[in-house]
Design an enzyme around this catalytic site. Sequence first.
Site, mmCIF file in Angstrom:
data_model
loop_
_atom_site.group_PDB
_atom_site.id
_atom_site.type_symbol
_atom_site.label_atom_id
_atom_site.label_comp_id
_atom_site.label_asym_id
_atom_site.label_seq_id
_atom_site.Cartn_x
_atom_site.Cartn_y
_atom_site.Cartn_z
ATOM 1 N N SER A 25 0.698 -1.161 -0.038
ATOM 2 C CA SER A 25 -0.225 0.011 0.218
ATOM 3 C C SER A 25 0.861 1.197 0.076
ATOM 4 C CB SER A 25 -0.963 0.132 1.223
ATOM 5 O OG SER A 25 -1.815 -1.089 1.300
ATOM 6 N N LEU A 26 0.138 2.410 -0.284
ATOM 7 C CA LEU A 26 1.017 3.622 0.042
ATOM 8 C C LEU A 26 0.359 4.515 1.058
ATOM 9 C CD1 LEU A 26 1.065 4.795 -3.904
ATOM 10 C CD2 LEU A 26 3.006 3.925 -2.500
ATOM 11 N N LYS A 58 -2.640 9.094 -9.864
ATOM 12 C CA LYS A 58 -2.942 7.616 -9.173
ATOM 13 C C LYS A 58 -4.214 7.238 -9.693
ATOM 14 C CE LYS A 58 -3.829 5.508 -4.549
ATOM 15 N NZ LYS A 58 -5.092 5.067 -5.117
ATOM 16 N N LYS A 234 6.987 9.163 -5.844
ATOM 17 C CA LYS A 234 8.147 7.955 -5.530
ATOM 18 C C LYS A 234 9.810 8.773 -5.607
ATOM 19 C CE LYS A 234 5.286 4.532 -7.977
ATOM 20 N NZ LYS A 234 5.245 3.707 -9.006
#
Length: 254
Positions: A25-26, A58, A234
Site C-alpha cells: 500500500s501507499l 493515481k 516516488k
Amino acid sequence: SPTQRVGGAALPEFGQVAHAVPMLSLNNAFSAEEAAAFDRRCREGLGKETVDYACEPKFDGLAITLRYENGVFVQGATRGDGFTGEDVTQNLRTVRSILLRLTGPDVPEVLEVRGEVLMLRRDFERLNERQRAGGEKEFANPRNAAAGSLRQLDPKITARRPLRFFAYGVGDIAAVSPAPTFHSEMMERLARWGFPLAAERAVVQGVAGLLGYYDKIGAQRRGLRYDIDGVVYKVNRFADQEILGHVARAPRFA
C-alpha cells in the site's frame, strides 16, 4: 488475434497467486504540510538537501501484476491483500493493451509489470449506453465496471468490456543490462517495450516540485481520459529507495 486472447471454458473459481514481490500500500498525505513532512523524512533519511521524485496520477482502477518469462506473458494477478492475489490470467489476455509477447534485445528473462486496469471515461459511457439499450443494469462508475469486468469467471464476458491497462512500475525482475538507475528510466524502458504509461508523469525536485505537480494535475483532472483519486510520489533513484526501505505494509520512499 482474438483466438490468442480469448480463453476457452469459464473457470469455476480463481486460483491464488503468491506475489514474488509484495504489492504494498501507499501512505497518504492529505495536506501540503503532510507532503512537506514526507519530503523532510526522505531528505533526512538520505542525508540530502534536495530529493528528486517521480510523479504520476493515481489511477482509480484495479491494481494488477503481469508476469513475463522470456518475453512471454505467462500469468496475471490482482493485488489481493498485497501478498496473495487472484489468478486472472485468462481475463487479462483479453485486454488489448496488455502485451502477450515482448520484443527487443534487452527484455529480461523474468519481468513483473505492475499497473492498473481501468476504463476510459468515454468507454465507460458507451458501455452504459449499451447496458441501457439492452435493458440491463448500468454500472455506477468506471472503477466498479473495470473491477467487475476483470473478475468475470467467463473470459468471453471480459473480452466484451472496454478495459485498458496502464503500467506504473515493476515487481520481480531478472538482471537487465544496463541496469536502470532511476524509476523514471525504468518507466521509459517499459514504454519502449510497448506498455502504455500515463502521459502526465514527471520528475520534480523537492517539496516545491511535489506541490506544483499536485496543483497541475488538479487543474487537469476534469480533462483527463480516466478517473484518478490523487497523485503518487516516488523517490526517483532506486539506490535511495533501498536506503529508505519500508515500514510494515508501505514503502518509506513513496
